[in-house]
Design a protein around this motif. Structure first.
Motif, PDB file in Angstrom:
ATOM      1  N   ARG A  60       0.855  -1.186   0.000  1.00  0.00           N
ATOM      2  CA  ARG A  60       0.000   0.000   0.000  1.00  0.00           C
ATOM      3  C   ARG A  60       0.890   1.234   0.000  1.00  0.00           C
ATOM      4  O   ARG A  60       1.814   1.358   0.809  1.00  0.00           O
ATOM      5  N   LYS A  65      -3.235   4.102  -1.988  1.00  0.00           N
ATOM      6  CA  LYS A  65      -3.512   3.246  -3.149  1.00  0.00           C
ATOM      7  C   LYS A  65      -2.806   1.907  -2.977  1.00  0.00           C
ATOM      8  O   LYS A  65      -1.812   1.785  -2.272  1.00  0.00           O
ATOM      9  N   HIS A  66      -3.346   0.907  -3.648  1.00  0.00           N
ATOM     10  CA  HIS A  66      -2.832  -0.454  -3.560  1.00  0.00           C
ATOM     11  C   HIS A  66      -2.014  -0.784  -4.796  1.00  0.00           C
ATOM     12  O   HIS A  66      -2.332  -0.338  -5.902  1.00  0.00           O
ATOM     13  N   LYS A  83      -0.742   1.771  -9.598  1.00  0.00           N
ATOM     14  CA  LYS A  83      -1.458   1.982  -8.332  1.00  0.00           C
ATOM     15  C   LYS A  83      -2.955   1.862  -8.597  1.00  0.00           C
ATOM     16  O   LYS A  83      -3.463   2.343  -9.599  1.00  0.00           O
ATOM     17  N   TYR A  84      -3.661   1.208  -7.684  1.00  0.00           N
ATOM     18  CA  TYR A  84      -5.087   0.941  -7.816  1.00  0.00           C
ATOM     19  C   TYR A  84      -5.840   1.474  -6.615  1.00  0.00           C
ATOM     20  O   TYR A  84      -5.314   1.496  -5.502  1.00  0.00           O
ATOM     21  N   ASP A  85      -7.098   1.853  -6.839  1.00  0.00           N
ATOM     22  CA  ASP A  85      -7.935   2.399  -5.764  1.00  0.00           C
ATOM     23  C   ASP A  85      -8.299   1.349  -4.726  1.00  0.00           C
ATOM     24  O   ASP A  85      -8.524   1.685  -3.564  1.00  0.00           O
ATOM     25  N   THR A  86      -8.399   0.094  -5.144  1.00  0.00           N
ATOM     26  CA  THR A  86      -8.814  -0.951  -4.205  1.00  0.00           C
ATOM     27  C   THR A  86      -7.830  -2.113  -4.211  1.00  0.00           C
ATOM     28  O   THR A  86      -7.136  -2.354  -5.203  1.00  0.00           O
ATOM     29  N   GLU A  87      -7.827  -2.829  -3.110  1.00  0.00           N
ATOM     30  CA  GLU A  87      -6.995  -4.022  -2.991  1.00  0.00           C
ATOM     31  C   GLU A  87      -7.449  -5.085  -4.001  1.00  0.00           C
ATOM     32  O   GLU A  87      -6.632  -5.812  -4.565  1.00  0.00           O
ATOM     33  N   TYR A  88      -8.746  -5.139  -4.229  1.00  0.00           N
ATOM     34  CA  TYR A  88      -9.306  -6.107  -5.182  1.00  0.00           C
ATOM     35  C   TYR A  88      -8.755  -5.877  -6.593  1.00  0.00           C
ATOM     36  O   TYR A  88      -8.342  -6.831  -7.268  1.00  0.00           O
ATOM     37  N   LYS A  89      -8.728  -4.621  -7.044  1.00  0.00           N
ATOM     38  CA  LYS A  89      -8.215  -4.322  -8.389  1.00  0.00           C
ATOM     39  C   LYS A  89      -6.734  -4.679  -8.490  1.00  0.00           C
ATOM     40  O   LYS A  89      -6.274  -5.183  -9.509  1.00  0.00           O
ATOM     41  N   SER A  90      -5.983  -4.434  -7.435  1.00  0.00           N
ATOM     42  CA  SER A  90      -4.567  -4.786  -7.421  1.00  0.00           C
ATOM     43  C   SER A  90      -4.390  -6.303  -7.498  1.00  0.00           C
ATOM     44  O   SER A  90      -3.540  -6.808  -8.239  1.00  0.00           O
ATOM     45  N   CYS A  92      -6.510  -8.421  -8.803  1.00  0.00           N
ATOM     46  CA  CYS A  92      -6.880  -8.836 -10.166  1.00  0.00           C
ATOM     47  C   CYS A  92      -5.721  -8.605 -11.133  1.00  0.00           C
ATOM     48  O   CYS A  92      -5.446  -9.438 -12.001  1.00  0.00           O
TER      49      CYS A  92
END
Length: 112
Positions: A60, A65-66, A83-90, A92
């Motif tokens: 993080r 961001k994740h 960098k992704y807004d959510t842990e889920y998107k990271s 994926c």
């Protein structure tokens, strides 16, 4: 549908790096800089091996961001994701790297 691609590029400081792009052209992760183009190929083969062996580490950033890194067996960072807004998107995206890395084409985009 086209394949995912490792893209090797030369930076303005005459160093080389590579990125892994999804079949849609989204940049999933980028390597460190290398002093020689040949080292990018070694890095790509190491990414293929370590992605297959699931050596991803979720992280993080200070801004919340994740992202993830892919580690070599010696602990060295091979790839750093976007960098992704959510842990889920990271998560994926790391799954996509695992799925694409082994068969991704390798292209050079080196401008003189």
């Amino acid at each position: 549908m086209s394949n995912a691609k490792f893209i090797i590029e030369k930076s303005s400081n005459n160093e080389f790096n590579f990125s892994l792009q999804s079949p849609k052209g989204d940049v999933l992760a980028i390597s460190e800089n290398y002093t020689r183009k040949q080292k990018c190929y070694v890095g790509i083969f190491s990414v293929r091996y370590n992605a297959k062996n699931d050596r991803f580490e979720a992280r993080r950033a200070e801004n919340g961001k994740h992202y993830f890194v892919l580690l070599a067996t010696n602990g060295r960072v091979l790839l750093i994701s976007q960098k992704y807004d959510t842990e889920y998107k990271s998560a994926c995206a790391s799954s996509a790297v695992k799925n694409y890395a082994e068969t991704a084409d390798i292209l050079e985009r080196i401008h003189k």
